[in-house]
Structure formats: C-alpha cells, structure tokens
Scaffold this motif. Structure first.
Motif, PDB file in Angstrom:
ATOM      1  N   GLN A  82      -1.505  -8.212  -5.830  1.00  0.00           N
ATOM      2  CA  GLN A  82      -0.900  -6.884  -5.907  1.00  0.00           C
ATOM      3  C   GLN A  82       0.493  -6.865  -5.287  1.00  0.00           C
ATOM      4  O   GLN A  82       1.398  -6.182  -5.768  1.00  0.00           O
ATOM      5  CB  GLN A  82      -1.806  -5.873  -5.194  1.00  0.00           C
ATOM      6  N   LEU A 135       1.869   4.460   6.629  1.00  0.00           N
ATOM      7  CA  LEU A 135       1.273   4.601   5.293  1.00  0.00           C
ATOM      8  C   LEU A 135       1.474   6.006   4.750  1.00  0.00           C
ATOM      9  O   LEU A 135       1.867   6.199   3.598  1.00  0.00           O
ATOM     10  CB  LEU A 135      -0.231   4.306   5.351  1.00  0.00           C
ATOM     11  N   THR A 160      -7.476   2.987   2.236  1.00  0.00           N
ATOM     12  CA  THR A 160      -6.889   2.205   3.337  1.00  0.00           C
ATOM     13  C   THR A 160      -6.803   3.050   4.594  1.00  0.00           C
ATOM     14  O   THR A 160      -7.159   2.606   5.693  1.00  0.00           O
ATOM     15  CB  THR A 160      -5.483   1.704   2.945  1.00  0.00           C
ATOM     16  N   ILE A 193      -6.273   3.918  -3.437  1.00  0.00           N
ATOM     17  CA  ILE A 193      -5.838   2.843  -2.531  1.00  0.00           C
ATOM     18  C   ILE A 193      -5.357   3.420  -1.201  1.00  0.00           C
ATOM     19  O   ILE A 193      -5.754   2.958  -0.121  1.00  0.00           O
ATOM     20  CB  ILE A 193      -4.726   1.986  -3.179  1.00  0.00           C
ATOM     21  N   VAL A 194      -4.494   4.430  -1.270  1.00  0.00           N
ATOM     22  CA  VAL A 194      -3.918   4.982  -0.035  1.00  0.00           C
ATOM     23  C   VAL A 194      -4.999   5.662   0.814  1.00  0.00           C
ATOM     24  O   VAL A 194      -5.100   5.415   2.028  1.00  0.00           O
ATOM     25  CB  VAL A 194      -2.768   5.966  -0.360  1.00  0.00           C
ATOM     26  N   ALA A 248       3.824   6.757   1.719  1.00  0.00           N
ATOM     27  CA  ALA A 248       3.300   7.295   0.462  1.00  0.00           C
ATOM     28  C   ALA A 248       4.105   8.534   0.043  1.00  0.00           C
ATOM     29  O   ALA A 248       4.442   8.700  -1.134  1.00  0.00           O
ATOM     30  CB  ALA A 248       1.825   7.630   0.605  1.00  0.00           C
ATOM     31  N   THR A 267       0.816  -1.209   0.000  1.00  0.00           N
ATOM     32  CA  THR A 267       0.000   0.000   0.000  1.00  0.00           C
ATOM     33  C   THR A 267       0.857   1.269   0.000  1.00  0.00           C
ATOM     34  O   THR A 267       0.342   2.367  -0.192  1.00  0.00           O
ATOM     35  CB  THR A 267      -0.941   0.005   1.225  1.00  0.00           C
TER      36      THR A 267
END
Lengths: 218, 295, 415
Positions: free
Chosen positions: B228, C393, A156, A152-153, C397, A133
């Motif tokens: 994925q 996350l 989630t 997606i990010v 990112a 992710t």
C-alpha cells in the motif's frame, strides 16, 4: 536401488511416522520425532561450523594475518578478534566461577540489535505506515475508495486506542477501544483463514509427495 | 417440548462438539487427497498484488539484472517452490540475468532444485543458458539483515565467492555489479526471518531498491501494508499466489494443479466451522433457558 | 510532585516545538548554477531541436559521488517528424575538453543522475570536489543536436540527509517521551497501567499446577535473546519462576536457542534466590532442545504428552509452530496462557489457548509484572508516542480530505 529411491522411501516412512501421531502417540512417531530432533541438531552444528565459524571468523583472521606478514600493515579484518573474543566469553558460561563474563556478550548482542533495528522499524514500520494511512476521508466520484479510506483510518485509530495502556477503557474511550477490538478480531479471522490456507498447502505438498513421488499413482 | 426430545437434541449437539478429532482429520485427509487424483483446473482470479509482481519483472528490458533471495527451507516448499520456478521461467524467457543468493542456509539449494525443473522446459533449454553468464548462485552467507545492509555498499564484502568457491570477480555476470545500484529488481522468496520485512527495512528504505516478494500465506497479510505504501511492488501470498503467478505467465504448473485440493479442503473446513458454531450457540441457548427455568 | 510534573510537561512541550521547527526547516537543495540558451550543433534539416537550460548540481543527500543534471525537453520531444527518442548526457573535466558519454535518459525524461563509485581503485570512480561540465544531446533516428555546455558543478557529500528529517523528529520525540517517563518512574511516582486479563490469570494458573502436583511448562518462543518479545518473556518468566519457587512447583523450560537458554537459566536462578529457595533451583529443567523449528515443536509436543503439565505458558516470538503447540497442550489438558507480537500467530493463540496477550499487551504485561522504572517509563513513552500518531492521523486525514499538501509533506520521508 538408487540413493534417490532410498531417500524417497525414508522420507515417506518418516512422513507417515509423524502423521501417525494424529491417531495417537506411538513408537513410530517417537522414533521419527527423535530422529528429526537429533538430525536437525547435528545439521545446525555443521551449518554453524561451515557457514559461521569458519568463513566469518577463521578465514577473516587468516586474511588479516596474511596481510600483516606479507604487506606489513594492519588490516581491518583484525576487528573479527573482537567478535571471536565475545564468542569465547559466551562459552565461559560452562565455568560457574567466570560464567558472569558471558553477560558482556549478551549485552553486546542485545544492544547492537536494538540500535540497528530502532530507526529501521521507526521508518519502515512506523512513519511510512503513518504516511500510508493519511488518506482523504472523502474521495469524489468513488464510493469504494471513500468507504475503504474511512475503514482504514477509523480501524487504525481505534486499534491504537485499544493498545493505549495509560487509560482505563471506559466511556467514549472504552467504546472506541471496543470498535478497535472488533477490527482486531476481524483481522485475526482473516489472518487465521490465510494461515489455514498455508497449512492446507503444506499438507497438499506432503500428500503429493506420497502419492506421486513415492507411490507413483499419477 | 417433552423431556425425551430435549435429551436427544442435547446429546446430538454435545456429540458434535465433542466429536473425536480423528474423524475430522480423516475428513480433511480425504478432502485434500482425493482431488489430487483429478486434474481439474479451477478459474484463478488474479489479485492486483500478484499482478504487481508480474509487472515488476515483465517491465524489465532484456539484459536487466535481477537479484533473487531465497529465504526459505524445505518446510515451505509446497508454497514457495512453484513461485520460484515460475519466476525463473519468466526471467529466462525475458532474457534477464539472474543473481541467486540466500539468507537461509537451505535457500540456495532450493534455487538449484527450481533451476533443475525449469531447465527441463524446451524453450528454456534451447537458450543454452550458461552459469556465470546468464545466472549465478552466490550461496548462503550468515548475518541476516546485516548482509542486506552490507550489500548496499559492496556485494563482494558479503559474497567474496559464489556457492562453488569461485571469486566473484572472476564471474562474468558479476563484473560491474558493485552494489544495488547495478541491480534492476530484487525478488525475495520468504518464509520468515530474515525475509521480506528485512529486505524492505534495510534494502528498500535505505538504498531505494525495487522489491517484489513471494511469501508463505502466513506472512503475506503482514506485507500488504508495504504494498500500500509502495515499499513493495507486489506480493505473492502462499500457494494461491503461486497459482496466480502461473496464470499470469500462461504456464499452469503445480500451484494451479493444487488449487482444486485447496478449494475442497477449505469448503470442508468452512462446513465444520458452521456446524461447530451452530452447535456452540445452540448449546449456549439451551443452557441459558435451563438457567432461566431454574431461576 | 505537581511542580515536577509541570516541569516535565514543559520540557516535553519545548522539545516538541523544537522538533516541529526542525521539521519545518527542511528545504530544497539549491541548484548550483544557471544556464543560457542552447544552439543546435547539427544543422541538418533532420536533427531535432536541442535541449535547453542544462543545469548540473550536486545530488542532494548523498555521499558525494554523484551530480544531477536537468534540462528543458527538446521542442521535438513527443511531436513531429524529428521525434526525439532519447537523451544522452555527456561530461568533461573542462568546457573545451573531450566529452564522454555518462548515460542516457528516455524521451520525456529531463533528469539524469551521474553516479560513480567511491573507491579510487574502481574503474568508475567519481571524484568529489572536482568540477565537471555537462551537455545533453537530443537523439532522433541517428541524428542529434546538443545543448550548450553547462556551468561547472562538483559533487560533495552531505553529513545530514534532509529527506530523513521525519525519522529524526520521530526518534527524538519518542526518546524524549521515554527518558522523561523513566526519570519520573525512578523518582517513585506511580504510573498507571490498565489491568490486563491475561496477567490476572498467571497466579491462578500457577496455583492450579501446584494443587495438581504437576509441572509448569514455559515456552520462550523461537526468537533470539535480542528480540523484544523474548526479552518481555524473560521478565514474566522471572515473576513466574519466583512463584514456582515459593510453591515448589517444578518448571520446565525447553529452549530453541542456546543464548536464550543461558539467559533463562540466569533469570530462574535469580528468581529462586529472591524467593529464598536457591537449593530448589534445578538447572537441568532449563535445557536446549534444537534450533530447528519443527524439530523443536516435535520435541516439546513429546514433553507435553509425557509430562502432562498443568499449565503452559507460550510467551515470546512464535511462528508456524504456534497452533501445533497450543493444540497439543489442549490435548494434554493444560491451562494455557499465551502472548506474542507475531501478528500471524495471534489468531491461533486466541482460538486455542485460554488467555492471550495480544501484541503489545505482552510488553505491557512485562512492565506490569516487573514494575521496573525502565519498563514502566518506556511503556508510558510508547503511549505518548501512540497519542502523537493518533493526533497526526486525525489531522492528516483532515488535511488530505481538504488537500492541505503542506501537512502531508511533513510526513513524507524522501530517499
């Protein structure tokens, strides 16, 4: 009349018996249901004896005993005595005075499974998914990938916020949780559609059995 | 709008929402049954995840060993059996060696049924495949994910004998197959637990095996995250996945044939969903306006 | 109390920093030996240029029965008349001894893992702590040339798999969070859990059954007793059973698994005892039906249509039978509360039941209702774990967007 043909007719009768429930509860459905429940219980008893009890316990203990008597050494297969012992403790449930001993077996099952699964789930379903992710939010030259990565990010992240139980869903936090709920519901809708497809497939399979194999219509 | 018209409109939507479900069952039955009589082939669009499965098998050189785990029972046959047959066709045509096993008791029996179908093909029959040399059925062993873990160390510990009682040391195909190091690909057909998730957790992430899977449509979406991240080479989802696989192989079979029925039944369901939602929102609006009038 | 919570925060922070340091200390295994220039053995005009810089070293993160060999590709790899088609890796126990072929690598590849069995009885046994010498042949159209022999290398096992360090960090971090919060909960501190709609409906649903004089049907799902969803369901069952004992409402619990039945009987018996009504406990109401999925559904559907329970609880692990159960319950006119962590079945419960506990809400419900320190502590620990994931996350990112590879490597689990 071959046994295969008899089997096909029995299968067709039971299929139609179960399907008759769609109209209303009736003796044919009750018979088919009772037969299914009974046969499956008997089937699992047989499988448990021939696939679990015999090869996993008896055969291993016999092997250990054979090695002991013929070679005079203690083989590691004796460890299955432990499993057998725990199984006997489970059966002690039938006797109220000593039934509490079955808790040891239950504790063993629960504890072993927890230990076995803890790191597996954490690695395969946790860390690997976090890894998957972590995506760039901007991918030069590809709008599709950029939008997909952002979805997606954000999905989630907001989904995790929805499942955060230590804070009430108010203000900005509540707003993010609401976005999370939307993502969840869209996901559930897609899952619902996939599962409906699965159900239709099973029905198609049954119909094909009735029309082609039973009635031979095509 | 006069009272009489309101009365009529109200009863029409209410009737729709409270329609006897047996009428809906009848519509679905007709939608599924009638197309079966028409041999109509729809265009099957192949998804990248299905392509992944096909390529995983296709890329193997002749003589490669593939371990196939049959983790389903007759209840999931319509979805998974076409995949099993298609896989055997691809494997035998490419001269791959197939080792069959099962974590569900009925799984190896399903494998035998699929083999029986596939051996009817002329080109495969001409290969004169021998049991124990070109394919073997190790049968079922109890233990769920522990079996997967154990096989990573030693196949013989989990499967001392094959499904017919022959010690695996005496089977030519199994000589030299100690553990996953000697296996080139694992293909898993799964309908639940234990299944693909356990193969990923205990096979792929511990012993870094290459894994492709076929799943029922219910659990296929749960496997996409594994595709994925690269833990799965690809996944076939439900009967549609089976149809895609058959299309890629160029051998349209049962799965492709069933797609017309699938499509018509989906269309009918979509129609009912639309009607149901129209009725629901219409009634809700009516009740809201009635409350406003009363208020 | 404030001092204690400060101490706890400091402990957690200290552990977090320690783990970060551990993560950053993951290094790359050192190559054991260096290599010299290569000299072609076959002086034929057709032979390809030999590979050079052959290095052999113990394969990292394994059990000690493997050596990895790397080399620089032949100059004729992928070019010219003397195009290399493959490489052969040969091994000997001495630099002058007989070399045996250990395996091949295709053209373009410059790494090979020489693996063997760990059992001495195996024909391919690979002895650890024994020196081996390697050389690599470049092959092309029947001709070949060889590198010089590498320096010796021996295989040995590693106790710790460095590639799995992210897993170790995650396990320690999560465990620390849980243990700290369990300790805090045991000391009596109130840990906040936000209210859940499904939980509030439980009492209402039990009351409805009592008013109607009809039984409650409680389905624990098709999971085994060791599954988390089933365990959470047992805890909620304890709470529901206590209420049914107080209201003297019958509760029916058909089970799919004998062990689950055993635990359910224990749970309900204990609940009735706690409510002061042990004489009202009926063991025959908690029974084993069958282990076969759809046979179980057929049986439960029959019970629903015959007994017509006022309230149905579906809490636990469910598979394809979820909608069959919920639909029949709806037909029977029962109020239905469901909860499962099986993602594929949640949509059906959302559509067909009155209240649904989605995924982890089932675990939260068991903590909320049970109020046991262990459950509360682990729920809080999970929340902190989730917070860590959310931070990772976001940072990840951003790192991926601006190509900070270092951060991405922290999360890469190497096999």
């Amino acid at each position: 009349m071959s046994s295969e043909l008899i089997g096909v007719w029995i299968g067709a009768f039971l299929t139609l018996g179960i399907f008759s429930f769609l109209y209303k509860d009736n003796p044919f459905y009750k018979f088919s249901e009772a037969l299914f429940v009974g046969v499956s219980a008997g089937y699992w008893f047989v499988v448990t004896f021939w696939q679990y009890f015999l090869p996993k316990l008896i055969d291993n203990l016999v092997l250990a005993y054979t090695v002991l008597t013929s070679q005079g050494r203690v083989d590691y297969h004796w460890v299955y005595l432990l499993g057998g012992g725990l199984g006997v403790l489970m059966l002690l449930r039938l006797f109220p005075t000593v039934g509490w001993l079955s808790r040891w077996s239950l504790a063993f099952i629960v504890g072993t499974t927890a230990g076995l699964q803890f790191t597996r789930y954490l690695e395969s379903n946790g860390i690997k998914q976090v890894q998957g992710t972590i995506l760039p939010l901007i991918v030069g030259g590809s709008l599709n990938t950029t939008v997909g990565n952002i979805v997606i990010v954000v999905g989630t992240f907001c989904g995790l916020i929805y499942f955060f139980f230590s804070k009430e869903h108010k203000g900005a936090f509540g707003g993010a949780a609401r976005v999370g709920v939307w993502f969840l519901m869209i996901t559930f809708g897609a899952l619902f559609g996939y599962t409906v497809m699965s159900r239709m497939s099973l029905l198609i399979g049954r119909m094909d059995y009735l029309f082609q194999i039973w009635l031979g219509l095509y | 709008m006069d009272q009489g018209h309101q009365e009529e409109e109200k009863s029409f939507w209410e009737k729709l929402l409270s329609i006897d479900r047996r009428i809906i069952f009848l519509f679905i039955t007709v939608a599924v049954a009638v197309p079966l009589f028409f041999r109509l082939s729809l265009h099957i669009a192949v998804t990248p995840v299905a392509e992944g499965v096909y390529q995983a098998v296709q890329s193997l050189p002749a003589g490669s060993k593939v371990l196939v785990s049959f983790d389903y029972d007759p209840g999931s046959m319509p979805e998974l059996q076409p995949m099993a047959e298609a896989f055997f066709r691809q494997a035998f045509r490419n001269d791959l060696k197939v080792i069959i096993m099962g974590l569900w008791p009925q799984g190896p029996l399903q494998a035998n049924m699929a083999l029986e179908e596939v051996f009817k093909d002329k080109d495969i029959a001409a290969k004169n495949l021998k049991y124990g040399v070109d394919y073997v059925n190790l049968g079922y062993t109890a233990g769920n994910e522990v079996v997967i873990d154990r096989m990573g160390h030693s196949f013989e510990e989990s499967y001392p004998k094959d499904a017919y009682g022959t010690p695996i040391g005496e089977i030519p195909l199994m000589r030299g197959v100690r553990n996953y190091d000697n296996i080139d690909l694992i293909f898993n057909l799964s309908a639940g637990y234990p299944g693909t998730q356990e193969w990923v957790q205990y096979g792929v992430d511990v012993f870094h095996v290459k894994l492709a899977a076929g799943n029922t449509a219910v659990q296929a979406p749960s496997m996409y995250p594994y595709v994925q991240t690269g833990q799965l080479s690809g996944v076939l989802g439900g009967m549609k996945g089976g149809a895609e696989y058959e299309t890629l192989l160029g051998i349209p079979g049962r799965a492709v044939r069933y797609m017309f029925s699938q499509a018509v039944s989906h269309a009918v369901i979509c129609l009912f969903i639309i009607i149901g939602n129209l009725a629901y929102f219409s009634l809700r609006r009516r009740r809201k306006s009635q409350m406003e009038v009363q208020g | 109390m404030q001092k204690k919570s400060h101490r706890c925060s400091r402990v957690v922070l200290a552990v977090f920093l320690l783990l970060l340091l551990l993560l950053l200390s993951v290094g790359v295994p050192n190559a054991q030996q260096e290599e010299t220039t290569a000299v072609p053995e076959d002086t034929s005009a057709q032979a390809p240029a030999p590979p050079t810089n052959v290095k052999a070293y113990d394969t990292p993160n394994d059990n000690g029965h493997s050596i990895t060999v790397t080399w620089t590709l032949s100059a004729d790899d992928g070019a010219g008349r003397k195009n290399v088609v493959s490489y052969e890796v040969l091994r000997s126990a001495s630099p002058d001894g007989e070399f045996e072929l250990r395996g091949m690598a295709p053209a373009g590849e410059n790494i090979f893992e020489d693996k063997g069995a760990k059992e001495k009885s195996d024909a391919n046994y690979f002895p650890p702590h024994k020196d081996f010498y390697y050389k690599v042949r470049a092959r092309s159209d029947g001709r070949y040339s060889e590198s010089t022999v590498s320096a010796p290398a021996f295989a040995y096992g590693q106790w710790y798999h460095k590639g799995k360090t992210p897993v170790v960090v995650a396990v320690l971090l999560f465990s620390t969070f849980c243990l700290v919060f369990i300790t805090v909960a045991r000391k009596g501190k109130k840990l906040y859990i936000r209210p859940l709609a499904g939980i509030e409906a439980v009492d209402e649903a039990i009351g409805r059954a009592t008013e109607m004089g009809k039984p409650i049907l409680y389905i624990l799902g098709l999971g085994s007793a060791d599954m988390i969803a089933t365990i959470a369901s047992f805890i909620i069952l304890g709470r529901v059973a206590k209420k049914t004992a107080e209201y003297q409402t019958p509760i029916l619990i058909p089970c799919n698994d004998p062990i689950v039945m055993a635990v359910a009987q224990e749970t309900v018996r204990a609940a009735y005892l706690e409510a002061g009504r042990p004489d009202h406990y009926k063991e025959e109401n908690i029974f084993y039906l069958t282990s076969m999925q759809f046979a179980y559904v057929a049986g439960v559907n029959g019970i629903m249509l015959r007994e017509k329970p006022a309230t149905n609880f579906y809490l636990g692990k469910f598979y394809a039978e979820s909608l069959l159960l919920a639909e029949t319950g709806s037909l029977a006119g029962s109020i239905q509360i469901s909860g499962t962590d099986e993602i594929a079945q949640i949509p059906f419960f959302v559509a067909a039941t009155d209240y649904t506990l989605i995924g982890e809400e089932l675990y939260a419900a068991s903590a909320y209702l049970g109020r046991e320190p262990v459950l509360l502590g682990t729920l809080k620990g999970q929340d902190w774990g989730k917070a860590a994931v959310m931070i990772a996350l976001l940072l990840g990112a951003l790192a991926a967007t601006f190509h900070f590879q270092f951060f991405l490597n922290l999360f890469t689990v190497k096999l």
